[in-house]
Design a protein around this motif. Structure first.
Motif, mmCIF file in Angstrom:
data_model
loop_
_atom_site.group_PDB
_atom_site.id
_atom_site.type_symbol
_atom_site.label_atom_id
_atom_site.label_comp_id
_atom_site.label_asym_id
_atom_site.label_seq_id
_atom_site.Cartn_x
_atom_site.Cartn_y
_atom_site.Cartn_z
ATOM 1 N N LYS A 183 -3.584 -28.734 -2.711
ATOM 2 C CA LYS A 183 -3.240 -27.323 -2.879
ATOM 3 C C LYS A 183 -4.474 -26.558 -3.348
ATOM 4 O O LYS A 183 -5.113 -26.924 -4.335
ATOM 5 N N GLY A 184 -4.829 -25.500 -2.627
ATOM 6 C CA GLY A 184 -6.006 -24.703 -2.951
ATOM 7 C C GLY A 184 -7.279 -25.195 -2.308
ATOM 8 O O GLY A 184 -8.314 -24.528 -2.410
ATOM 9 N N TRP A 214 -3.367 -18.743 2.442
ATOM 10 C CA TRP A 214 -4.203 -17.551 2.352
ATOM 11 C C TRP A 214 -5.266 -17.695 3.421
ATOM 12 O O TRP A 214 -6.026 -18.671 3.430
ATOM 13 N N TYR A 246 -6.399 -21.490 2.970
ATOM 14 C CA TYR A 246 -6.235 -22.058 1.636
ATOM 15 C C TYR A 246 -4.740 -22.217 1.386
ATOM 16 O O TYR A 246 -4.025 -21.213 1.241
ATOM 17 N N GLN A 248 -1.290 -22.455 -0.387
ATOM 18 C CA GLN A 248 -0.838 -21.919 -1.663
ATOM 19 C C GLN A 248 0.354 -22.674 -2.239
ATOM 20 O O GLN A 248 0.820 -22.325 -3.329
ATOM 21 N N GLN A 249 0.850 -23.676 -1.543
ATOM 22 C CA GLN A 249 1.984 -24.446 -2.040
ATOM 23 C C GLN A 249 1.907 -25.855 -1.484
ATOM 24 O O GLN A 249 1.294 -26.100 -0.445
ATOM 25 N N GLY A 313 -6.153 -22.885 -11.782
ATOM 26 C CA GLY A 313 -5.937 -23.005 -10.345
ATOM 27 C C GLY A 313 -7.195 -23.054 -9.511
ATOM 28 O O GLY A 313 -7.123 -23.050 -8.282
ATOM 29 N N ASN A 346 -12.147 -21.940 -3.872
ATOM 30 C CA ASN A 346 -11.305 -20.736 -3.823
ATOM 31 C C ASN A 346 -11.753 -19.742 -4.882
ATOM 32 O O ASN A 346 -11.027 -19.428 -5.831
ATOM 33 N N PHE A 349 -9.662 -16.730 -6.126
ATOM 34 C CA PHE A 349 -8.555 -16.912 -7.071
ATOM 35 C C PHE A 349 -9.027 -17.323 -8.470
ATOM 36 O O PHE A 349 -8.205 -17.601 -9.333
#
Length: 623
Positions: A183-184, A214, A246, A248-249, A313, A346, A349
């Motif tokens: 994730k990410g 994303w 990217y 997100q979940q 994150g 990322n 974020f």
């Protein structure tokens, strides 16, 4: 003579400037050939160079699997352009071979090499598919009026064009850089168009929405075309779209299909006889082909448990730099603590790390600046956070280190970065200020920062002049009364205007209202004729006044104006029968007297009767 000298000087300048102009261009050495050829078909392979090569430096490939029928044929050309005093020179150097394949299969033309100013350049290898169909698919080698297998052509040319275009001649594929990510963690998806036929253009694009990701689109304007082998066939490929995603979940995310319609150009033999001079006998048809990429499943793994307390994150690989304020400050003076986080991941974020300051410090809103670059490798750059504060009390204070944590997917572990601890000595205020009042846990705006030091004002002395505050006009009683009055006035004016517009559009109503006015104007003209003893004009104007009045008042067409119709209309409007008889009798008198001798007294009597009669009819109708 002067002109000849000028030409010689200009030629010399061109020769002198040729070297730097030619050397300024980037050397490009490329090879080109057909994508698909037939067994026994002659075709050309060209090696193009945009510079002048060193003598004898060209090294051709071995051409394994092909017979060399001719070559190399060398062609060379150059051009010079001078625009606004700037000269550019271009060189075209081409070597051409004519080859022929004797067996079907996939073959590769190996790279060729050539040297320019002692530096060697090589072409890319060229995959070529050789088919054993008597003619390459989509080519013009078949005889007119026959299909590729030699059978007579009896189909519609457009249907034949669709038949010649194979189902897998144009494909749209989605290639991902990785199918399993954290994730990410970024991944790249490339939508590539595979084609074995000429394509004139594209239409009806549709890009997936990338739910759960994303997405950042990458620039593919300079993406080169390549040749690839897919399912045993050779395609020419080009990049349609490319995105950096990217997730997100966590879980299984789906990249939905992309769609487009490619307009393929297919050559079909025609039934028309070939021109003996220009050739011909073939038609080109545009065949729209809708292609769709398959769905792609991406497995997104959740980040491991046990994340540090300062983790917010961030995923990637980062470094942290801090710029600490000076270690000695005066009370009530401002300083800035700067944190710069750089790396790849990322970055969009990444949030500002937490800076913990002593309770006697005033901390303000964090200022963020960034420089982020997006490429196929991911997002790189930096984000910088500035923490402005004011030391409000003197003493020695310990500022805890700034902690930033991120997850490194390459090592599959969390990493924590820490700044150096800071001991800050705050001296008493040089202005003699006492201990400051501190408002804790509160961010302040720029205006509040500007007013720091002026928050305690001097008490005003002397006689105070008090006055009753006036109620503002806005939202007062007078305001609402005036507003309602304006609205009512506007409504009434609008209704009146609308009624007048409707009435003006009713032609019959307008004529009826103007009937009396028009009749009065004609009576005045008749009176002038009477005073001038012009009997004929007087009676003619009286008839116009009488007939025109009933025509306008009752909306009776001129063609239907008869004495009987007038009597019926007057009776229907409530006019007594004796008045209607009087009206028709007056019209009869005017008709008779128009061409018979009569005295001016009689004209006066008829004029008076007409005016009186119209006035009585008008008053009866208005009741």
């Amino acid at each position: 003579m002067k002109g000849l000298i000028a030409k010689i000087i200009f030629a010399a300048l061109c020769v002198v400037a040729w070297g730097p102009a030619a050397g300024a261009d980037k050397v490009v050495f490329e090879a080109s050939s057909p994508l698909i050829v037939a067994v026994g078909e002659a075709f050309r392979v060209e090696f193009a160079l945009n510079a002048r090569p060193d003598d004898g430096s060209f090294a051709p490939p071995s051409f394994e699997g092909f017979d060399v029928l001719a070559g190399p044929a060398v062609s060379e050309g150059s051009s010079i352009q001078i625009v606004n005093g700037s000269m550019t020179k271009s060189v075209e150097y081409t070597l051409t071979y004519v080859l022929m394949a004797n067996s079907a299969g996939n073959f590769t033309v190996a790279p060729a090499a050539i040297a320019v100013d002692g530096e060697t350049y090589r072409t890319r290898s060229l995959p070529i598919e050789v088919v054993d169909e008597g003619v390459a698919p989509g080519s013009a080698g078949a005889a007119p009026g026959s299909s590729a297998n030699g059978e007579p052509q009896s189909r519609n040319p457009e249907s034949e064009a669709r038949r010649r275009l194979g189902k897998d001649d144009i494909l749209l594929r989605a290639a991902v850089s990785r199918s399993t990510v954290y994730k990410g963690e970024p991944l790249r998806v490339t939508f590539k168009l595979y084609r074995r036929a000429n394509v004139a253009g594209f239409q009806d694009y549709k890009v997936p929405s990338f739910n759960g990701f994303w997405a950042q689109q990458l620039n593919t304007d300079n993406a080169p075309r390549q040749r690839e082998t897919y399912n045993g066939k050779i395609y020419e490929t080009s990049v349609a779209w490319e995105y950096l995603l990217y997730p997100q979940q966590a879980g299984t995310l789906v990249i939905e299909p992309a769609e487009l319609t490619a307009v393929a150009q297919v050559i079909v033999p025609s039934n028309r006889s070939a021109d003996p001079f220009f050739g011909g006998g073939h038609d080109v048809y545009n065949v729209p082909v809708k292609v769709q990429s398959p769905r792609v499943n991406i497995t997104v793994k959740p980040l491991p448990a046990g994340a540090p307390a300062g983790f917010s994150g961030a995923v990637g690989h980062f470094t942290m730099e801090t710029k600490l304020p000076t270690q000695r400050l005066a009370a009530n003076s401002a300083a800035t603590y700067t944190v710069k986080i750089s790396g790849t991941g990322n970055l969009t974020f990444v949030q500002a790390p937490k800076l913990t300051l002593p309770g006697s410090f005033e901390q303000y809103n964090v200022k963020t600046t960034e420089s982020i670059n997006t490429s196929a490798a991911g997002i790189s750059g930096y984000r910088q956070f500035e923490y402005p504060f004011i030391a409000r009390a003197d003493g020695s204070f310990q500022i805890e280190p700034v902690v930033f944590s991120y997850f490194d997917p390459s090592r599959m572990e969390y990493a924590t970065l820490r700044s150096e601890p800071l001991t800050l000595d705050v001296a008493p205020d040089a202005g003699g200020g006492g201990e400051a009042v501190v408002m804790q846990n509160r961010g302040m705006s720029k205006e509040e920062v500007r007013l720091l030091g002026e928050d305690i004002r001097f008490i005003k002395l002397g006689n105070a002049r008090l006055r009753t505050p006036q109620q503002p006009f806005l939202f007062s009683k007078l305001y609402w009364v005036l507003l309602c009055g304006i609205l009512l006035l506007f409504t009434a004016a609008y209704a009146t205007l609308r009624r007048r517009i409707r009435e003006s559009q009713n032609v019959a109503l307008v004529r009826g209202r103007r009937a009396n006015k028009v009749a009065v104007q004609r009576f005045r003209a008749a009176r002038k004729y009477m005073e001038a003893h012009d009997r004929h004009a007087f009676y003619e104007e009286m008839l116009r006044a009488l007939w025109g009045y009933v025509s306008d008042k009752f909306n009776i067409p001129v063609a239907n104006l008869t004495k009987e119709n007038v009597r019926e209309e007057l009776h229907r409007r409530g006019v007594p029968s004796d008045e209607s008889q009087r009206f028709t009798a007056l019209i009869a008198q005017c008709d008779e007297a128009q061409y018979s001798p009569a005295a001016s007294v009689q004209m006066g009597d008829i004029y008076a009767d007409g005016v009186d009669l119209i006035s009585r009819i008008e008053s009866i109708i208005k009741r």
